[in-house]
Design a protein around this motif. Structure first.
Motif, PDB file in Angstrom:
ATOM      1  N   LYS A 187       0.693  -1.149   0.053  1.00 16.44           N
ATOM      2  CA  LYS A 187      -0.012   0.011  -0.005  1.00 16.44           C
ATOM      3  C   LYS A 187       0.729   1.275  -0.176  1.00 16.44           C
ATOM      4  CE  LYS A 187      -3.768   2.208   2.565  1.00 16.44           C
ATOM      5  NZ  LYS A 187      -4.468   2.259   3.759  1.00 16.44           N
ATOM      6  N   VAL A 188       1.672   0.956   0.636  1.00 14.70           N
ATOM      7  CA  VAL A 188       2.891   2.297   0.837  1.00 14.70           C
ATOM      8  C   VAL A 188       3.554   2.599  -0.508  1.00 14.70           C
ATOM      9  CG1 VAL A 188       5.068   3.359   1.814  1.00 14.70           C
ATOM     10  CG2 VAL A 188       3.143   1.954   3.161  1.00 14.70           C
ATOM     11  N   SER A 189       3.934   1.259  -1.361  1.00 17.69           N
ATOM     12  CA  SER A 189       4.608   1.332  -2.638  1.00 17.69           C
ATOM     13  C   SER A 189       3.621   2.231  -3.656  1.00 17.69           C
ATOM     14  CB  SER A 189       4.915  -0.018  -3.031  1.00 17.69           C
ATOM     15  OG  SER A 189       5.433   0.108  -4.472  1.00 17.69           O
ATOM     16  N   ARG A 190       2.247   1.726  -3.428  1.00 12.97           N
ATOM     17  CA  ARG A 190       1.254   2.153  -4.419  1.00 12.97           C
ATOM     18  C   ARG A 190       1.133   3.676  -4.198  1.00 12.97           C
ATOM     19  NH1 ARG A 190      -1.221  -2.769  -3.415  1.00 12.97           N
ATOM     20  NH2 ARG A 190      -2.634  -1.926  -1.875  1.00 12.97           N
ATOM     21  N   ASN A 193       4.149   5.479  -5.727  1.00 10.35           N
ATOM     22  CA  ASN A 193       4.251   5.647  -7.222  1.00 10.35           C
ATOM     23  C   ASN A 193       3.116   6.632  -7.583  1.00 10.35           C
ATOM     24  OD1 ASN A 193       5.966   3.731  -7.737  1.00 10.35           O
ATOM     25  ND2 ASN A 193       4.384   1.995  -7.633  1.00 10.35           N
ATOM     26  N   SER A 194       2.005   6.810  -6.924  1.00 12.08           N
ATOM     27  CA  SER A 194       0.817   7.658  -7.234  1.00 12.08           C
ATOM     28  C   SER A 194       1.642   9.027  -6.905  1.00 12.08           C
ATOM     29  CB  SER A 194      -0.165   7.644  -6.358  1.00 12.08           C
ATOM     30  OG  SER A 194      -0.886   6.306  -6.572  1.00 12.08           O
ATOM     31  N   MET A 195       2.244   9.208  -5.915  1.00 10.22           N
ATOM     32  CA  MET A 195       3.073  10.525  -5.491  1.00 10.22           C
ATOM     33  C   MET A 195       3.832  11.102  -6.687  1.00 10.22           C
ATOM     34  SD  MET A 195       4.853  11.313  -2.076  1.00 10.22           S
ATOM     35  CE  MET A 195       3.713  10.005  -1.187  1.00 10.22           C
ATOM     36  N   MET A 196       4.549  10.049  -7.218  1.00  7.07           N
ATOM     37  CA  MET A 196       5.730  10.398  -8.424  1.00  7.07           C
ATOM     38  C   MET A 196       4.865  10.843  -9.656  1.00  7.07           C
ATOM     39  SD  MET A 196       8.512   7.669  -7.710  1.00  7.07           S
ATOM     40  CE  MET A 196       7.718   6.176  -7.364  1.00  7.07           C
ATOM     41  N   MET A 197       3.831   9.930 -10.011  1.00  7.48           N
ATOM     42  CA  MET A 197       3.124  10.173 -11.267  1.00  7.48           C
ATOM     43  C   MET A 197       2.347  11.534 -11.104  1.00  7.48           C
ATOM     44  SD  MET A 197       4.012   7.779 -13.024  1.00  7.48           S
ATOM     45  CE  MET A 197       2.920   8.119 -14.445  1.00  7.48           C
ATOM     46  N   SER A 198       1.920  12.133  -9.908  1.00  3.65           N
ATOM     47  CA  SER A 198       0.670  13.090  -9.775  1.00  3.65           C
ATOM     48  C   SER A 198       1.867  14.371 -10.054  1.00  3.65           C
ATOM     49  CB  SER A 198       0.245  13.155  -8.415  1.00  3.65           C
ATOM     50  OG  SER A 198       1.134  13.161  -7.331  1.00  3.65           O
ATOM     51  N   ILE A 199       2.992  14.348 -10.194  1.00  7.07           N
ATOM     52  CA  ILE A 199       3.771  15.737 -10.284  1.00  7.07           C
ATOM     53  C   ILE A 199       3.903  16.054 -11.850  1.00  7.07           C
ATOM     54  CG2 ILE A 199       6.219  16.838 -10.046  1.00  7.07           C
ATOM     55  CD1 ILE A 199       6.899  14.685  -8.080  1.00  7.07           C
TER      56      ILE A 199
END
Length: 279
Positions: A187-190, A193-199
């Protein structure tokens, strides 16, 4: 003996003692010079000598992991794996054995990501890594969930859904490493990943998603709890854009090496997931 001025020295031992003291002082100074570090320019002149035949497959990519109560590194009775000063909640570099304060955390640049299924032999049957499978491997669909919440194969082994984050750990000397997450940490990994893709950034052609290593992330350890127990896991937050150009280049080169298949993850150095939550 007769001194040069014709006066007899009535204390010859004093002169010999002075000579002895001077000799010992000289020997001490020589010893200090021998034990001191050589100048960096001497090493620079012989840069890379001795490592000409070391290839990528001969190197061990460090794992960066959070230590738990069951991690062998914190067990003083485990002479083979205990790390001096290690405590649950600390962050460990598996190769250098460097410890980091989990509350303060470390800063990293994420370079690449992959998810794999690792096939493990149960500890009660001898333990050890058997093989690594792609997420779309048909073997994944042959598992059944057991009482320990493991995906067990017909042969008795089990598959561990594993998220691998390849990173550059920032510091005085940036270094490449792997952060591996399973079970509750998926869950932390997902989220990461979402944090990175949202930039998103504004470019000449409009908005674009920058490379993952364009931003620095802080990785800390936190204690997690549910009705089955407590364990330590990751807490990840975004720090901001990378400012050091040399660190950016190291991360970019590392990402390129991974995409070319030049970086091999050697999970044989890892044991069955003792430091990770079984819940």
């Amino acid at each position: 003996f007769q001194a040069e001025d014709g006066i007899r020295d009535r204390s010859p031992s004093r002169g010999l003692g002075d000579v002895y003291k001077r000799q010992m002082k000289n020997e001490t100074n020589i010893a200090k010079k021998q034990t001191g570090a050589l100048a960096a320019n001497i090493f620079e002149a012989d840069a890379n000598v001795g490592s000409q035949n070391i290839e990528q497959e001969d190197l061990a990519l460090p794992f960066i992991k959070v230590l738990g109560q069951l991690s062998p590194e914190v067990n003083k009775r485990d002479a083979g794996k205990y790390v001096q000063g290690a405590e649950p909640g600390m962050i460990l570099n598996s190769v250098t054995k460097e410890l980091f304060d989990g509350a303060k955390g470390i800063e990293v640049l994420p370079c690449s990501y992959e998810r794999k299924y690792l096939q493990w032999k149960p500890r009660e049957l001898g333990g050890g890594l058997v093989s690594i499978h792609a997420v779309d491997d048909p073997i994944v669909k042959t598992t059944k969930r057991d009482q320990m919440n493991r995906d067990v194969l017909p042969n008795g082994n089990y598959l561990e859904n594993t998220a691998n984050h390849f990173v550059v750990v920032l510091g005085t000397v940036p270094s490449t490493a792997l952060v591996s997450m399973t079970r509750t940490q998926l869950k932390v990994s997902r989220s990461w990943n979402s944090m990175m893709m949202s930039i998103k950034m504004q470019g000449e052609k409009g908005l674009f998603t920058p490379p993952t290593f364009s931003h620095v992330y802080k990785l800390k350890s936190v204690q997690l709890t549910n009705d089955k127990g407590s364990w330590f896991g990751w807490d990840i937050s975004k720090t901001g854009p990378v400012k050091d150009q040399s660190s950016y280049k190291i991360a970019k080169d590392f990402a390129a090496s991974i995409s070319k298949g030049e970086v091999e993850v050697k999970h044989e150095g890892e044991t069955e997931q003792t430091e990770k939550s079984p819940y």
